[in-house]
Write a protein that holds these residues in place. Structure first.
Motif: not given
Length: 201
Positions: A98-104
């Motif tokens: 989940l953290n990786s998905a939202w970064r951009h």
């Protein structure tokens, strides 16, 4: 006295602050540790960091696990191997997928950081984030009210903050009725208004 280091606008610091409210646990909070102090607390120079006497711990989910165990709160982090694994499974999913998905998209549309100005990448990030949130919605459809069942746990704390960030980030999002109902169930929890749904993404 426990000491927590890190600014209260950090989503990872807010996890710990919310948990301490749930635990009714006294906590000294230092929002802006000096850089040299932070370097001694965490080799990554990131917050949060927790000091409990001579014991220092970093990584927000690890801090949450430690505090729940320290206080003997088996309701938040079960003592049984399988019960604990179920909670930790969703905590780890939050910290990785989940953290990786939202970064951009988050850095582009909320923080408005110039390094993330590519809107196509931001939209792709949001699409992936939406997909993962539908997985959470499907999980909540199978439980009796919370992420891993009918009891509030650490999984609800970390995913509650992630959901607040998802709700706060501009863009097209699917209707997720089970996520919305669960988020409403979280509102009366101690510390929720102050540390979660407080206008900070």
């Amino acid at each position: 006295m426990l000491v927590l280091y890190g600014k209260p606008t950090s989503i990872n610091v807010r996890k710990v602050l919310w948990l301490c409210a749930e635990l009714d646990l006294p906590l000294a909070h230092e929002p802006t540790p000096a850089p040299d102090l932070l370097a001694t607390l965490n080799p990554n120079r990131q917050v949060p960091a927790l000091r409990d006497g001579d014991f220092v711990l970093w990584e927000s989910n690890s801090i949450c696990r430690y505090l729940a165990a320290r206080q003997g709160r088996d309701d938040l982090l079960p003592a049984t191997a399988q019960g604990r694994a179920k909670v930790e499974q969703w905590m780890d999913w939050q910290a990785t997928d989940l953290n990786s998905a939202w970064r951009h998209v988050f850095m582009a549309r909320v923080r408005q950081h110039p390094d993330f100005a590519d809107d196509a990448r931001a939209e792709a990030s949001l699409t992936h984030w939406n997909h993962l949130m539908t997985l959470l919605d499907a999980q909540l459809a199978t439980t009796d009210g919370y992420v891993v069942g009918n009891t509030f746990t650490l999984a609800d704390i970390v995913l509650g903050l992630s959901t607040q960030r998802w709700r706060s980030t501009p863009g097209n999002k699917p209707a997720l009725p089970h996520v919305e109902a669960w988020f409403e169930r979280l509102r009366p929890r101690p510390g929720f208004a102050k540390h979660v749904d407080n206008g900070v993404a």
